[in-house]
Write an enzyme that holds these catalytic residues in place. Structure first.
Site, PDB file in Angstrom:
ATOM      1  N   ILE A 236       0.621  -1.179   0.103  1.00  0.00           N
ATOM      2  CA  ILE A 236      -0.018   0.017  -0.018  1.00  0.00           C
ATOM      3  C   ILE A 236       0.916   1.217   0.023  1.00  0.00           C
ATOM      4  O   ILE A 236       0.645   2.204  -0.688  1.00  0.00           O
ATOM      5  CB  ILE A 236      -1.041  -0.007   1.058  1.00  0.00           C
TER       6      ILE A 236
ATOM      7  N   THR B 285      11.952  -5.857   4.861  1.00  0.00           N
ATOM      8  CA  THR B 285      11.639  -7.309   5.261  1.00  0.00           C
ATOM      9  C   THR B 285      11.164  -7.717   4.009  1.00  0.00           C
ATOM     10  O   THR B 285      10.949  -7.390   2.897  1.00  0.00           O
ATOM     11  CB  THR B 285      10.603  -7.160   6.360  1.00  0.00           C
TER      12      THR B 285
ATOM     13  N   ALA C 252       4.090   1.532   7.789  1.00  0.00           N
ATOM     14  CA  ALA C 252       5.207   0.311   8.112  1.00  0.00           C
ATOM     15  C   ALA C 252       4.178  -0.542   9.112  1.00  0.00           C
ATOM     16  O   ALA C 252       4.093   0.237  10.304  1.00  0.00           O
ATOM     17  CB  ALA C 252       6.469   1.014   8.599  1.00  0.00           C
TER      18      ALA C 252
ATOM     19  N   THR D 103       7.229  -4.090  15.920  1.00  0.00           N
ATOM     20  CA  THR D 103       7.108  -3.211  14.923  1.00  0.00           C
ATOM     21  C   THR D 103       5.709  -2.209  14.913  1.00  0.00           C
ATOM     22  O   THR D 103       5.860  -0.971  14.921  1.00  0.00           O
ATOM     23  CB  THR D 103       6.933  -3.652  13.600  1.00  0.00           C
TER      24      THR D 103
ATOM     25  N   THR E 160      -6.502  -0.552  10.516  1.00  0.00           N
ATOM     26  CA  THR E 160      -7.100  -1.692   9.859  1.00  0.00           C
ATOM     27  C   THR E 160      -8.381  -1.779  10.529  1.00  0.00           C
ATOM     28  O   THR E 160      -8.447  -1.294  11.792  1.00  0.00           O
ATOM     29  CB  THR E 160      -6.253  -2.828  10.063  1.00  0.00           C
ATOM     30  N   ASP E 161      -9.396  -2.176   9.697  1.00  0.00           N
ATOM     31  CA  ASP E 161     -10.772  -2.496  10.334  1.00  0.00           C
ATOM     32  C   ASP E 161     -10.681  -3.560  11.413  1.00  0.00           C
ATOM     33  O   ASP E 161     -11.553  -3.660  12.116  1.00  0.00           O
ATOM     34  CB  ASP E 161     -11.790  -2.625   9.095  1.00  0.00           C
ATOM     35  N   GLU E 162      -9.734  -4.402  11.288  1.00  0.00           N
ATOM     36  CA  GLU E 162      -9.654  -5.492  12.164  1.00  0.00           C
ATOM     37  C   GLU E 162      -9.425  -5.172  13.736  1.00  0.00           C
ATOM     38  O   GLU E 162      -9.575  -6.066  14.583  1.00  0.00           O
ATOM     39  CB  GLU E 162      -8.387  -6.341  11.930  1.00  0.00           C
TER      40      GLU E 162
ATOM     41  N   TYR F  90      -2.144  -9.761  15.543  1.00  0.00           N
ATOM     42  CA  TYR F  90      -1.863  -8.744  14.588  1.00  0.00           C
ATOM     43  C   TYR F  90      -3.011  -7.413  14.943  1.00  0.00           C
ATOM     44  O   TYR F  90      -2.669  -6.216  15.206  1.00  0.00           O
ATOM     45  CB  TYR F  90      -2.181  -9.182  13.083  1.00  0.00           C
ATOM     46  N   SER F  91      -4.242  -7.597  15.004  1.00  0.00           N
ATOM     47  CA  SER F  91      -5.245  -6.346  15.087  1.00  0.00           C
ATOM     48  C   SER F  91      -5.034  -5.991  16.507  1.00  0.00           C
ATOM     49  O   SER F  91      -5.159  -4.712  16.795  1.00  0.00           O
ATOM     50  CB  SER F  91      -6.565  -6.874  15.013  1.00  0.00           C
TER      51      SER F  91
ATOM     52  N   LYS G 182      -2.137  -3.602  16.158  1.00  0.00           N
ATOM     53  CA  LYS G 182      -2.329  -2.378  15.383  1.00  0.00           C
ATOM     54  C   LYS G 182      -3.507  -1.385  16.413  1.00  0.00           C
ATOM     55  O   LYS G 182      -3.172  -0.313  16.267  1.00  0.00           O
ATOM     56  CB  LYS G 182      -3.096  -2.638  14.208  1.00  0.00           C
TER      57      LYS G 182
END
Length: 326
Positions: free
Chosen positions: A12, A40, A84, A102, A127-129, A151-152, A155
């Site tokens: 993106i 990466t 990132a 990260t 993110t929407d997550e 992950y979510s 974020k």
């Protein structure tokens, strides 16, 4: 004006950079772009090849967690667009540590430097997550955050840090939350490029469970246009959802991909469902539409056809990446 784009060699971020340097965004017509990317597995300088010779582009290989590097760059820029991130849910389930470092520590490092050097605008691409899963309707921006994967969760943590820096220090932060992206240059671990490249190579494709999970699909060009609208005109301290308006079950998406690649259902392998797999995501885009005039422009059928055609024509881009992916 000079803008720092973190993760600008990723899927993106590189689209945003290419668009900015190609003159697609009027307010960035004369802006210089500094890309900071760790390169990466999902970061690739080949993603910037179309604009590599632009005198307005500077590429820096580096880590957003590296304080001295971030501080030196932040002193030279006016604004930040922060892409990132570690972003693959499956990887976060088996190795969450990299995601925390990260997406949380890296974001905090950037926010600290931005505060020190009084940047004019800090856009955090999220993110929407972070909202979790929704059975009916769509999430507004003020819905509580209920992330269900490492992950979510990482974020969401970055989002909350950014909000805190705005509320505590007045840092002019704006957050965007997007639905599932697709388009060219996407690393072939995500569902659309994974399925397309597998099908083009005569390989099977893995479908989680019964394929009932629903996602809203957003072309990367529409997403980046939305980000640019937020960068240019979004209100500091606010969150803006960016969606594509095409909800499909994974089974429906698989059918479309099979048809686009001339393959049948015999190529589908049903696999055990992902741990904690969210059933449905859906974002309400009323806010960005009414305040900033956003609307998705890419019809999904055309966007998907163009994406499949791009992967057909660019084996030299994805074959080396796929061979080295895991």
């Amino acid at each position: 004006m000079r803008i720092l784009v973190t993760g600008g060699a990723g899927f993106i971020g590189s689209h945003y950079v290419r668009s900015a340097l190609a003159g697609d965004y009027a307010e960035l017509a004369d802006a210089d772009v500094v890309v900071l990317d760790k390169l990466t597995y999902a970061g690739n300088q080949a993603n910037l090849a179309p604009v590599a010779d632009s005198p307005r582009l500077r590429f820096v290989e580096g880590d957003i967690c590296d304080g001295p590097t971030v501080d030196a760059l932040m002193a030279q820029v006016d604004q930040v667009v922060h892409f990132a991130a570690e972003s693959h849910v499956d990887r976060s389930i088996v190795g969450p540590g990299d995601f925390v470092v990260t997406n949380v520590v890296g974001t905090q490092t950037l926010l600290d430097a931005a505060l020190r050097h009084e940047v004019e605008r800090f856009v955090l691409v999220s993110t929407d997550e972070v909202y979790g899963s929704i059975e009916q309707g769509s999430w507004p921006e003020d819905h509580p955050l209920e992330p269900n994967s490492p992950y979510s969760a990482s974020k969401a943590s970055g989002d909350l840090l950014a909000r805190a820096y705005h509320r505590t220090h007045g840092l002019p932060v704006v957050i965007t939350r997007c639905s599932n992206n697709y388009g060219p240059y996407q690393f072939p671990e995500k569902v659309i490029p994974l399925f397309v490249t597998n099908l083009l190579d005569g390989l099977p494709v893995p479908l989680y469970g019964e394929g009932a999970n629903v996602r809203d699909w957003l072309h990367v060009d529409d997403h980046c246009r939305g980000i640019e609208l937020v960068r240019a005109g979004g209100r500091a301290g606010e969150v803006y959802n960016i969606g594509g308006g095409t909800e499909l079950t994974n089974r429906q998406l698989t059918k479309l991909l099979l048809e686009a690649c001339g393959a049948g259902w015999d190529r589908v392998e049903y696999v055990a469902d992902r741990l904690g797999h969210d059933l449905r995501y859906s974002v309400d885009i009323t806010k960005i539409s009414t305040e900033l005039g956003y609307a998705p422009k890419t019809p999904f059928d055309q966007g998907l056809a163009d994406t499949v055609a791009w992967y057909r024509a660019n084996r030299d881009w994805w074959e080396p990446l796929k061979h080295g992916s895991s």
